[in-house]
Write an enzyme that holds these catalytic residues in place. Sequence first.
Site, short mmCIF file in Angstrom:
data_model
loop_
_atom_site.label_atom_id
_atom_site.label_comp_id
_atom_site.label_asym_id
_atom_site.label_seq_id
_atom_site.Cartn_x
_atom_site.Cartn_y
_atom_site.Cartn_z
N GLU A 72 -16.62 16.25 0.68
CA GLU A 72 -16.23 14.97 0.06
C GLU A 72 -15.45 15.29 -1.20
O GLU A 72 -15.96 15.94 -2.11
CB GLU A 72 -17.45 14.12 -0.27
CG GLU A 72 -17.07 12.76 -0.87
CD GLU A 72 -18.27 11.97 -1.39
OE1 GLU A 72 -18.11 10.76 -1.62
OE2 GLU A 72 -19.35 12.57 -1.58
N ASP A 77 -16.01 17.49 -7.41
CA ASP A 77 -15.58 16.58 -8.48
C ASP A 77 -15.14 17.40 -9.68
O ASP A 77 -15.73 18.44 -9.99
CB ASP A 77 -16.69 15.62 -8.88
CG ASP A 77 -16.13 14.28 -9.36
OD1 ASP A 77 -16.28 13.28 -8.63
OD2 ASP A 77 -15.52 14.26 -10.44
N ASP A 118 -10.99 21.10 -9.64
CA ASP A 118 -9.90 20.19 -9.31
C ASP A 118 -9.63 20.32 -7.82
O ASP A 118 -9.36 21.41 -7.32
CB ASP A 118 -8.66 20.59 -10.13
CG ASP A 118 -7.46 19.68 -9.88
OD1 ASP A 118 -7.54 18.80 -9.00
OD2 ASP A 118 -6.44 19.86 -10.57
N ASP A 152 -9.09 7.18 -6.61
CA ASP A 152 -8.24 6.46 -7.57
C ASP A 152 -7.00 5.96 -6.85
O ASP A 152 -6.28 6.75 -6.23
CB ASP A 152 -7.85 7.41 -8.70
CG ASP A 152 -7.24 6.69 -9.90
OD1 ASP A 152 -6.53 5.68 -9.68
OD2 ASP A 152 -7.47 7.13 -11.03
N LYS A 180 0.67 2.48 -9.60
CA LYS A 180 2.07 2.52 -10.01
C LYS A 180 2.87 3.47 -9.12
O LYS A 180 2.42 4.56 -8.80
CB LYS A 180 2.18 2.94 -11.48
CG LYS A 180 1.57 1.93 -12.44
CD LYS A 180 1.73 2.37 -13.88
CE LYS A 180 1.11 1.33 -14.82
NZ LYS A 180 1.23 1.73 -16.26
N ASP A 228 -12.04 0.01 -1.56
CA ASP A 228 -12.06 -1.44 -1.74
C ASP A 228 -10.68 -1.95 -2.11
O ASP A 228 -10.48 -3.15 -2.26
CB ASP A 228 -13.05 -1.82 -2.84
CG ASP A 228 -12.56 -1.36 -4.20
OD1 ASP A 228 -12.24 -0.15 -4.33
OD2 ASP A 228 -12.47 -2.17 -5.14
N THR A 270 -21.60 4.67 -1.13
CA THR A 270 -21.37 5.34 -2.40
C THR A 270 -21.84 4.42 -3.52
O THR A 270 -22.16 3.25 -3.30
CB THR A 270 -19.89 5.66 -2.61
OG1 THR A 270 -19.18 4.44 -2.91
CG2 THR A 270 -19.26 6.31 -1.38
N GLU A 271 -21.85 4.94 -4.75
CA GLU A 271 -22.22 4.09 -5.89
C GLU A 271 -21.24 2.92 -6.03
O GLU A 271 -21.65 1.77 -6.26
CB GLU A 271 -22.22 4.91 -7.18
CG GLU A 271 -23.35 5.92 -7.28
CD GLU A 271 -23.01 7.24 -6.60
OE1 GLU A 271 -23.89 8.09 -6.51
OE2 GLU A 271 -21.85 7.41 -6.15
N TYR A 272 -19.95 3.22 -5.92
CA TYR A 272 -18.94 2.17 -6.01
C TYR A 272 -19.14 1.13 -4.92
O TYR A 272 -19.03 -0.08 -5.15
CB TYR A 272 -17.54 2.78 -5.87
CG TYR A 272 -16.87 3.15 -7.16
CD1 TYR A 272 -16.82 2.27 -8.24
CD2 TYR A 272 -16.26 4.39 -7.31
CE1 TYR A 272 -16.20 2.61 -9.42
CE2 TYR A 272 -15.64 4.75 -8.50
CZ TYR A 272 -15.60 3.85 -9.55
OH TYR A 272 -14.99 4.20 -10.72
#
Length: 212
Positions: free
Chosen positions: A44, A69, A96, A118, A122, A154, A191-193
């Site tokens: 992940e 992460d 990274d 993320d 833009k 989302d 997930t938490e989100y």
Amino acid sequence: MRVRNRKGATELLEANPQYVVLNPADAKGKWQELFGNDHPIHIEVGSGKGAFITGMAKANPNINYIGIDIQKSVLSYALDKVLATDVPNIKLLWVDGSDLTNYFADGEIERLYLNFSDPWPKKRHEKRRLTYKSFLDTFKQILPEKGEVHFKTDNRGLFEYSLVSFSQYGMKLKGVWLDLHASDFEGNVLTEYEQKFSSKGQVIYRVEAVFQ
């Protein structure tokens, strides 16, 4: 997932080498040896506080999981969950994830998860999106033939962008969910989100894309 710096995060990560691999480049091509078995490996990218990766590892003991992460504080919270769950089939990487070929050999990973990445909305930041072509190049390299990317978000804009990106890359869309939580999809680990957004009625999108 941005969180405040956690005091002692570095020390916590360094104190648990049984779960946190501090020099993952040294493990390239040797991950099954590191896990001590020949089970398939799923990763992940952007594992956040670890709800998904620990949930998956607990539900699937015959699969090895690696959570990645770049934020040490976030990863330290994921480590808390791993320690509390006491699952042996997890490793965590504080790195990274922009070029996973630094850490994994060709075809070494069976499946890759991207959860609530993320969106970088833009246009000038398009190349930072994890479903941009350059990232797909590296994913394809570490996955086997017919390797899969499972993606949840989302953000409708990122979802639509990713569908196009996968398709233009020549990937097969194995499954597409326009409202995951209203579907009959089984085995979803939140997930938490996802817990936060779905509790507010936010639609969750999902796609499974396969390299050809």
